[in-house]
Design an enzyme around this catalytic site. Structure first.
Site, PDB file in Angstrom:
ATOM      1  N   ARG A 134      52.717  43.311  34.864  1.00  0.00           N
ATOM      2  CA  ARG A 134      51.355  43.731  35.202  1.00  0.00           C
ATOM      3  C   ARG A 134      50.993  43.145  36.554  1.00  0.00           C
ATOM      4  O   ARG A 134      51.705  42.293  37.080  1.00  0.00           O
ATOM      5  CB  ARG A 134      50.350  43.215  34.152  1.00  0.00           C
ATOM      6  N   GLY A 135      49.863  43.572  37.079  1.00  0.00           N
ATOM      7  CA  GLY A 135      49.370  42.983  38.308  1.00  0.00           C
ATOM      8  C   GLY A 135      48.840  41.587  38.049  1.00  0.00           C
ATOM      9  O   GLY A 135      48.628  41.190  36.910  1.00  0.00           O
TER      10      GLY A 135
ATOM     11  N   HIS B 121      46.723  32.725  27.659  1.00  0.00           N
ATOM     12  CA  HIS B 121      46.057  33.405  26.544  1.00  0.00           C
ATOM     13  C   HIS B 121      46.141  32.505  25.321  1.00  0.00           C
ATOM     14  O   HIS B 121      47.147  31.822  25.124  1.00  0.00           O
ATOM     15  CB  HIS B 121      46.745  34.726  26.196  1.00  0.00           C
TER      16      HIS B 121
ATOM     17  N   ILE C 112      41.671  40.007  34.860  1.00  0.00           N
ATOM     18  CA  ILE C 112      42.122  41.394  34.718  1.00  0.00           C
ATOM     19  C   ILE C 112      43.501  41.544  35.354  1.00  0.00           C
ATOM     20  O   ILE C 112      43.743  40.995  36.421  1.00  0.00           O
ATOM     21  CB  ILE C 112      41.117  42.358  35.400  1.00  0.00           C
TER      22      ILE C 112
ATOM     23  N   CYS D 281      45.659  32.893  38.066  1.00  0.00           N
ATOM     24  CA  CYS D 281      45.621  34.050  38.945  1.00  0.00           C
ATOM     25  C   CYS D 281      45.845  33.662  40.409  1.00  0.00           C
ATOM     26  O   CYS D 281      45.373  34.329  41.325  1.00  0.00           O
ATOM     27  CB  CYS D 281      44.307  34.825  38.792  1.00  0.00           C
TER      28      CYS D 281
ATOM     29  N   GLY E  84      45.500  44.826  30.674  1.00  0.00           N
ATOM     30  CA  GLY E  84      44.051  44.991  30.663  1.00  0.00           C
ATOM     31  C   GLY E  84      43.318  43.741  31.084  1.00  0.00           C
ATOM     32  O   GLY E  84      43.512  43.252  32.196  1.00  0.00           O
ATOM     33  N   PHE E  85      42.501  43.192  30.175  1.00  0.00           N
ATOM     34  CA  PHE E  85      41.624  42.083  30.558  1.00  0.00           C
ATOM     35  C   PHE E  85      41.612  41.024  29.470  1.00  0.00           C
ATOM     36  O   PHE E  85      42.043  41.270  28.335  1.00  0.00           O
ATOM     37  CB  PHE E  85      40.202  42.591  30.805  1.00  0.00           C
TER      38      PHE E  85
ATOM     39  N   THR F  50      48.455  33.506  33.927  1.00  0.00           N
ATOM     40  CA  THR F  50      47.245  33.233  33.160  1.00  0.00           C
ATOM     41  C   THR F  50      47.610  32.682  31.789  1.00  0.00           C
ATOM     42  O   THR F  50      48.760  32.732  31.364  1.00  0.00           O
ATOM     43  CB  THR F  50      46.329  34.459  33.052  1.00  0.00           C
TER      44      THR F  50
END
Lengths: 232, 88
Positions: A77-78, A84, A154, A184, A166-167, A82
């Site tokens: 993903r971009g 979670h 995001i 990020c 997604g986010f 991050t």
């Protein structure tokens, strides 16, 4: 016809607590359904077990302080690295950007702006947390311009104009866990959460069950996407 | 021989440049329609560049990690097969 109106809109699904690899498998399956069978757009809301994910361009120096008990996955993903984990509400968007009302072209950036807008609206309406986007950056921030605090991240991927990933909105995760990465890619980014912002404002935060938070967030998300032409 | 330029796509009105993240092919590789040739990133969004036809990679013109403007040259490929009767 009210029946028809009721049927429109990007539909939500709640997956609960799920491992990163299981979520990826289900998301990929949803992408195939959208691509091969024209399945309507969906946002999957879920909570991850603890994991660090990195976008393709993450430099190794952003990951050097990760504790051994935290798994790391590369994510196509971009964005960069991050965290979670429990207390964070993730939303995986499988939406065909070509299915847009009127003459509007598919546009990844307008889609990302709509996601930011949906999250911001939810935070204002439900929690009186005022938010903003930052020029040249992707995500949702609160606090002053001098000391911005990031509350949602995001990272989107697109194949054949159908989105995945997604986010992630910080409801009440352990914020100290973000300190083992450079979130990020921005080392100055202070991370925050709904709970922390409510406490800073002197309000008590009574957490709802995650599926109800997802339902509230989805109403704002659906409206923000519809305004940009993504109606179903 | 018909060579085709693979260029940085425009993913949205606001996009002026993108970053080439990585190649999925090398020079000399044959590819088929639908194969992923490269991944690019713009504004926290990744996109895979897919082959629109069968072909062979002749030259990679951009290095991973570098920025390229929209429509900037990323690679030159040859459309295959070059069989059948050529028009004219």
């Amino acid at each position: 016809m009210p029946g028809v109106l009721f049927m429109t809109g990007i539909h939500p699904e709640y997956w609960g607590m799920i491992s990163y690899s299981d979520a990826m498998a289900r998301m990929d399956q949803a992408w195939r359904l959208a691509h091969e069978h024209g399945a309507p757009g969906a946002i999957f809301y879920l909570e991850h077990e603890e994991v660090i994910t990195c976008g393709r361009a993450t430099p190794p120096s952003h990951l050097h302080r990760i504790p051994h008990d935290l798994p790391v996955h590369e994510a196509p993903r971009g964005g960069l690295a991050t965290y979670h984990g429990p207390g964070q509400l993730a939303g995986y968007c499988v939406i065909d950007l070509k299915r847009r009302a009127g003459p509007m072209k598919p546009d990844i950036h307008e889609f990302i702006r709509a996601i930011e807008e949906g999250i911001s609206r939810f935070l204002v309406v439900q929690h009186q947390i005022s938010c903003y986007s930052r020029e040249g950056l992707t995500g949702v921030w609160t606090g002053s311009a001098e000391s911005p605090r990031k509350i949602a991240s995001i990272g989107i991927s697109v194949r054949r104009w159908i989105t995945t990933h997604g986010f992630a909105l910080n409801v009440e995760p352990d914020l100290a866990r973000f300190e083992c990465i450079v979130p990020c890619g921005n080392s100055k980014d202070e991370m925050t959460s709904i709970r922390r912002e409510c406490e800073l404002a002197g309000r008590q935060y009574d957490r709802l069950p995650q599926n109800l938070i997802a339902a509230q967030l989805h109403e704002c998300m659906k409206a923000a996407l519809a305004e940009k032409g993504w109606l179903e | 021989m018909s060579s085709v330029n693979i260029t940085m796509p425009k993913l949205g009105e606001a996009m002026t440049e993108g970053i080439l993240l990585r190649w999925h092919v090398n020079e000399g590789d044959a590819f088929h329609e639908g194969d992923i040739l490269a991944e690019i990133e713009a504004d926290k969004a990744n996109m895979e560049i897919e082959a629109q036809f069968d072909g062979v990679v002749m030259k990679l013109c951009a290095a991973p990690g570098g920025a390229a403007p929209v429509d900037g040259l990323l690679a030159i490929v040859r459309r295959e097969p070059e069989t059948g009767v050529e028009p004219g």
